[in-house]
Design an enzyme around this catalytic site. Sequence first.
Site, mmCIF file in Angstrom:
data_model
loop_
_atom_site.group_PDB
_atom_site.id
_atom_site.type_symbol
_atom_site.label_atom_id
_atom_site.label_comp_id
_atom_site.label_asym_id
_atom_site.label_seq_id
_atom_site.Cartn_x
_atom_site.Cartn_y
_atom_site.Cartn_z
ATOM 1 N N LEU A 24 0.845 -1.185 0.000
ATOM 2 C CA LEU A 24 0.000 0.000 0.000
ATOM 3 C C LEU A 24 0.883 1.238 0.000
ATOM 4 O O LEU A 24 1.865 1.314 0.749
ATOM 5 C CB LEU A 24 -0.887 0.001 1.247
ATOM 6 C CG LEU A 24 -1.833 1.193 1.421
ATOM 7 C CD1 LEU A 24 -2.882 1.211 0.311
ATOM 8 C CD2 LEU A 24 -2.495 1.142 2.791
ATOM 9 N N LYS A 25 0.546 2.220 -0.839
ATOM 10 C CA LYS A 25 1.234 3.515 -0.794
ATOM 11 C C LYS A 25 0.532 4.376 0.243
ATOM 12 O O LYS A 25 -0.660 4.660 0.130
ATOM 13 C CB LYS A 25 1.232 4.210 -2.152
ATOM 14 C CG LYS A 25 2.119 5.452 -2.163
ATOM 15 C CD LYS A 25 2.179 6.100 -3.504
ATOM 16 C CE LYS A 25 3.223 7.204 -3.508
ATOM 17 N NZ LYS A 25 3.081 8.170 -2.386
ATOM 18 N N LEU A 26 1.267 4.790 1.243
ATOM 19 C CA LEU A 26 0.689 5.502 2.370
ATOM 20 C C LEU A 26 0.753 7.012 2.155
ATOM 21 O O LEU A 26 1.742 7.539 1.643
ATOM 22 C CB LEU A 26 1.421 5.121 3.652
ATOM 23 C CG LEU A 26 1.237 3.652 4.049
ATOM 24 C CD1 LEU A 26 2.340 3.205 4.992
ATOM 25 C CD2 LEU A 26 -0.122 3.445 4.672
#
Length: 276
Positions: A24-26
Amino acid sequence: MFVSPMLLQRLDRPFDDEGYITELKLDGIRLILSKFNNKVHLYTQHNNEVTSKFPELQRIDIPDGTVLDGEIVVSDTEGKPDFEFMMERFMSSRSEHSIQFCVFDVIYHEGKKVAHLPLIERKEILASLIVNEEHITKVQWVHGHGKAYFDIVKQNGLEGIVHKRADSKYQIKKRSQDWIKVINYQQTDAVIMGARKGEFGLLLGIEERDRIKPVGVMEFMNPDAKKQLYSRYRDLITEENENFIFIEPKIKCRVKYRNYTKKGLLRIPSFIEYIS
């Protein structure tokens, strides 16, 4: 000690490849955490020391001789990273927002650089270092499955995903195809209401029934589109002030953006195409 982080290339679409892991890109602030001589130091990716801003991270239990790479986030009431809340906490010591450091890589372990090791091996080291707790956690990942992961991201209104080569080295201060980000952009149709004087920027508005709602400034537009704009807007000028030239809202375009801010503005709008 500061280590300049590895950077990501951008891709428009996710892909499936078992040679890559998917994370996941936070939506937060990139952070390098260093612990040497039993002292924790925190740095942004541009080598600004921010140790004093996050005293809760100075108390986390990690071994001496460690350098970690990750994203510091603040979550909203639904548990989703909220960039505006993160910036509030970053800018003010009075903010009561609780932060979490989400770690996705280790660069030094037991005082030795491990950047040359394959990513999967570094993930194993990371798993042995980090026990998930209130203010620090490991970023979860899966082999492949990029398309399905991205679909879940879109359904939940999250920022995007990251593809990383499973055997990739940590390339300090370099941008590499080994790490690729895919952003979950939204799209909308807007009208151009004016142009900023000096540094390039266009005032955007969204048509709503009998009015046009201002939604911020767009700073990203390709050179050809700028030429087309300059050839059209002069005949549409209505007024100007010290900072802006205002035009009739007759030029329409499609833009992509990250999300709406709490003030109802488009976050980081970028030009796609003209639609009139």
